[in-house]
Design an enzyme around this catalytic site. Structure first.
Site, PDB file in Angstrom:
ATOM      1  NE  ARG A 168      -3.989  -1.829   0.524  1.00 56.59           N
ATOM      2  CZ  ARG A 168      -3.795  -3.228  -0.173  1.00 56.59           C
ATOM      3  NH1 ARG A 168      -2.909  -3.625  -0.553  1.00 56.59           N
ATOM      4  NH2 ARG A 168      -5.082  -4.049   0.165  1.00 56.59           N
ATOM      5  CB  SER A 239      -9.300  -1.523   4.139  1.00 63.69           C
ATOM      6  OG  SER A 239      -9.468  -2.683   3.547  1.00 63.69           O
ATOM      7  CD  GLU A 339      -6.183   1.488   2.265  1.00 65.05           C
ATOM      8  OE1 GLU A 339      -5.955   0.268   2.671  1.00 65.05           O
ATOM      9  OE2 GLU A 339      -6.792   1.382   1.167  1.00 65.05           O
TER      10      GLU A 339
HETATM   11  C1  LIG Z   1     -15.516  -0.289  -1.379  1.00 67.36           C
HETATM   12  C2  LIG Z   1     -14.161  -0.151  -1.720  1.00 67.36           C
HETATM   13  C3  LIG Z   1     -12.940  -1.264  -1.741  1.00 67.36           C
HETATM   14  C4  LIG Z   1     -11.874  -1.119  -1.950  1.00 67.36           C
HETATM   15  N1  LIG Z   1     -11.195  -2.245  -2.114  1.00 67.36           N
HETATM   16  C5  LIG Z   1      -9.650  -1.820  -2.133  1.00 67.36           C
HETATM   17  C6  LIG Z   1      -8.842  -2.889  -2.320  1.00 67.36           C
HETATM   18  O1  LIG Z   1      -9.258  -4.192  -2.189  1.00 67.36           O
HETATM   19  N2  LIG Z   1      -7.629  -2.792  -2.342  1.00 67.36           N
HETATM   20  C7  LIG Z   1      -7.064  -1.331  -2.522  1.00 67.36           C
HETATM   21  O2  LIG Z   1      -5.814  -1.525  -2.887  1.00 67.36           O
HETATM   22  N3  LIG Z   1      -7.668  -0.502  -2.521  1.00 67.36           N
HETATM   23  C8  LIG Z   1      -8.935  -0.522  -2.215  1.00 67.36           C
HETATM   24  N4  LIG Z   1      -9.761   0.588  -2.208  1.00 67.36           N
HETATM   25  C9  LIG Z   1      -9.395   1.905  -2.253  1.00 67.36           C
HETATM   26  C10 LIG Z   1      -9.469   2.554  -3.632  1.00 67.36           C
HETATM   27  O3  LIG Z   1     -10.443   1.930  -4.398  1.00 67.36           O
HETATM   28  C11 LIG Z   1      -8.089   2.772  -4.261  1.00 67.36           C
HETATM   29  O4  LIG Z   1      -7.086   2.904  -3.494  1.00 67.36           O
HETATM   30  C12 LIG Z   1      -7.975   3.418  -5.698  1.00 67.36           C
HETATM   31  O5  LIG Z   1      -7.056   3.074  -6.508  1.00 67.36           O
HETATM   32  C13 LIG Z   1      -8.691   4.957  -5.563  1.00 67.36           C
HETATM   33  O6  LIG Z   1      -8.675   5.349  -6.785  1.00 67.36           O
HETATM   34  P1  LIG Z   1      -9.481   6.816  -7.230  1.00 67.36           P
HETATM   35  O7  LIG Z   1      -9.280   6.945  -8.556  1.00 67.36           O
HETATM   36  O8  LIG Z   1     -10.675   6.600  -6.581  1.00 67.36           O
HETATM   37  O9  LIG Z   1      -8.399   7.738  -6.289  1.00 67.36           O
HETATM   38  P2  LIG Z   1      -8.825   9.024  -5.468  1.00 67.36           P
HETATM   39  O10 LIG Z   1      -9.537   8.432  -4.225  1.00 67.36           O
HETATM   40  O11 LIG Z   1      -9.430  10.002  -6.317  1.00 67.36           O
HETATM   41  O12 LIG Z   1      -7.274   9.345  -5.148  1.00 67.36           O
HETATM   42  C14 LIG Z   1      -6.390   8.771  -3.932  1.00 67.36           C
HETATM   43  C15 LIG Z   1      -5.161   9.373  -3.994  1.00 67.36           C
HETATM   44  O13 LIG Z   1      -4.505   9.304  -5.213  1.00 67.36           O
HETATM   45  C16 LIG Z   1      -4.145  10.632  -5.813  1.00 67.36           C
HETATM   46  N5  LIG Z   1      -4.619  10.487  -7.299  1.00 67.36           N
HETATM   47  C17 LIG Z   1      -5.632  10.040  -7.879  1.00 67.36           C
HETATM   48  N6  LIG Z   1      -5.391   9.958  -9.092  1.00 67.36           N
HETATM   49  C18 LIG Z   1      -4.026  10.619  -9.156  1.00 67.36           C
HETATM   50  C19 LIG Z   1      -3.071  10.664 -10.431  1.00 67.36           C
HETATM   51  N7  LIG Z   1      -3.717  10.186 -11.666  1.00 67.36           N
HETATM   52  N8  LIG Z   1      -1.950  11.266 -10.336  1.00 67.36           N
HETATM   53  C20 LIG Z   1      -1.513  11.438  -9.090  1.00 67.36           C
HETATM   54  N9  LIG Z   1      -2.345  11.305  -7.940  1.00 67.36           N
HETATM   55  C21 LIG Z   1      -3.551  10.766  -8.071  1.00 67.36           C
HETATM   56  C22 LIG Z   1      -5.350  11.740  -5.237  1.00 67.36           C
HETATM   57  O14 LIG Z   1      -4.716  12.997  -4.965  1.00 67.36           O
HETATM   58  C23 LIG Z   1      -5.220  10.954  -3.621  1.00 67.36           C
HETATM   59  O15 LIG Z   1      -4.309  11.120  -2.843  1.00 67.36           O
HETATM   60  C24 LIG Z   1     -11.449   0.376  -1.927  1.00 67.36           C
HETATM   61  C25 LIG Z   1     -12.312   1.351  -1.774  1.00 67.36           C
HETATM   62  C26 LIG Z   1     -13.553   1.354  -1.755  1.00 67.36           C
HETATM   63  C27 LIG Z   1     -14.567   2.395  -1.739  1.00 67.36           C
END
Ligand SMILES: Cc1cc2nc3c(=O)[nH]c(=O)nc-3n(C[C@H](O)[C@H](O)[C@H](O)COP(=O)(O)OP(=O)(O)OC[C@H]3O[C@@H](n4cnc5c(N)ncnc54)[C@H](O)[C@@H]3O)c2cc1C
Length: 345
Positions: A168, A239, A339
């Site tokens: 992570r 998580s 996280e």
């Molecule tokens: C129901 C649920 C289940 C999940 N299960 C998992 C799992 O099994 N495993 C896991 O690892 N995670 C899990 N997650 C967490 C999440 O889905 C991941 O971390 C995902 O990669 C976040 O993507 P996002 O586009 O929504 O990022 P955001 O929430 O929009 O951003 C997250 C972070 O990344 C930065 N960011 C986003 N895009 C970029 C970019 N292009 N360049 C630079 N920085 C950027 C943002 O500034 C922020 O700091 C889960 C979340 C939910 C709601």
């Protein structure tokens, strides 16, 4: 490029908090991204990058410029005897991308099905699930480096080694707000074998030998849907805490006190045997499953997930998280790490 003011972010954060961005822009190409960044610099504003909003905790309205990355496109680049290279732009939906790789007979990412969010965010915390971390199959990442904007290397490529992926974690978390990911290149081995290293997945296929990649994809989707709340129904960010890593001595000491302790050996790191404790188990044992604090609470089926029952705020979630952290520290002497990323930092 169109800047919008006081833009509502309720549908752009998976907790569903009712917060606003003072200034907001959606970018669909790299030229607009550069213009947006330049606009923020010219106006001396902080920049917040937003993908799908599924791993953030927005605890107050965002000042500065929020950039919503919507760069789209994906393609197979080349195939060698051993690997297939695939490029995907940052704004593509992660789950749809995984489904697309399978539809194009490029298996390897199926264990990561149904993780919400965008492809550009996948390397940020090195998303992982069901025995696989995305960093395993990433070849390189295209970025805009905000610290080199005035130089030619502003757009450059980070190799997998540069990204420094661990549990992570990655260089992107080490240097927050430095890189904007615009594209990810995957190198997927052509020789495919089902990855059933995660016990729950292995059990699922106990009486169904030799599953295909589509079978694994469907199984992961089914198991996840059973265990995790859909953010569109119940706000959450998956998580909420990392599984804490402890030394062998700490693990054995805890095991003596708590014989049912759930933990996974992590091998030897820097000459030390490490164990990962199941944070969900620790929290569950302290009686938090289903616990409610005002409008927020702990998910009734999975203690690692904090939820917004409606009308909750980032500050409410932080209050609940602190309560849990304090209890876990008092009972097990272990510190939990959050996280979801705080916005603003
Ligand atoms: C129901 C649920 C289940 C999940 N299960 C998992 C799992 O099994 N495993 C896991 O690892 N995670 C899990 N997650 C967490 C999440 O889905 C991941 O971390 C995902 O990669 C976040 O993507 P996002 O586009 O929504 O990022 P955001 O929430 O929009 O951003 C997250 C972070 O990344 C930065 N960011 C986003 N895009 C970029 C970019 N292009 N360049 C630079 N920085 C950027 C943002 O500034 C922020 O700091 C889960 C979340 C939910 C709601």
């Amino acid at each position: 490029m169109q800047i919008l003011f006081n833009f509502p972010l309720k549908s752009l954060n998976s907790f569903g908090f009712d917060v606003k961005a003072k200034e907001f822009v959606s970018v669909t190409n790299t030229q607009d991204l550069l213009e947006a960044v330049q606009y923020a610099i010219d106006h001396d504003m902080p920049i917040h990058v937003l993908g799908g909003g599924s791993n953030i905790l927005i605890h107050e309205d965002l000042l500065g410029l929020t950039i919503h990355l919507q760069l789209l496109g994906k393609s197979m680049v080349s195939q060698s005897a051993t690997h297939t290279l695939i490029d995907v732009c940052a704004g593509e939906n992660w789950h749809d991308f995984v489904a697309w790789t399978l539809d194009n007979d490029l298996p390897g990412l199926e264990n990561l099905a149904l993780i919400p969010g965008t492809c550009g965010a996948a390397p940020i915390q090195n998303i992982g699930a069901y025995g696989l971390e995305v960093g395993n199959w990433i070849d390189s990442v295209e970025v805009l480096d905000l610290e080199q904007l005035d130089q030619e290397q502003a757009w450059h490529t980070l190799s997998r080694q540069d990204c420094d992926f661990t549990y992570r974690n990655s260089i992107f978390k080490k240097y927050p707000n430095r890189y904007i990911v615009t594209q990810v290149r995957f190198a997927i081995p052509r020789q495919w074998r089902a990855n059933l290293s995660y016990a729950e997945l292995a059990n699922y296929f106990l009486h169904r030998p030799q599953p295909s990649a589509h079978d694994v994809f469907a199984a992961v989707c089914e198991i996840r849907s059973r265990k995790l709340p859909d953010p569109l129904v119940l706000g959450n960010a998956g998580s909420f805490f990392h599984n804490p890593q402890v030394s062998e001595a700490t693990y054995l000491q805890l095991l003596e006190q708590f014989p049912q302790l759930v933990a996974y050996p992590q091998g030897i790191v820097d000459g030390q045997k490490l164990f990962k404790l199941a944070a969900g188990w620790l929290i569950d044992q302290c009686g938090f499953k289903g616990f409610r604090l005002g409008n927020v609470g702990v998910y009734e089926k999975q203690a690692l997930v904090l939820v917004n029952h409606g009308g909750g705020s980032g500050k409410d979630i932080l209050r609940l998280a602190n309560l849990i952290k304090e209890k876990i520290h008092a009972v097990y002497g272990v510190d939990l790490t959050q996280e979801p990323i705080m916005l603003p930092p």
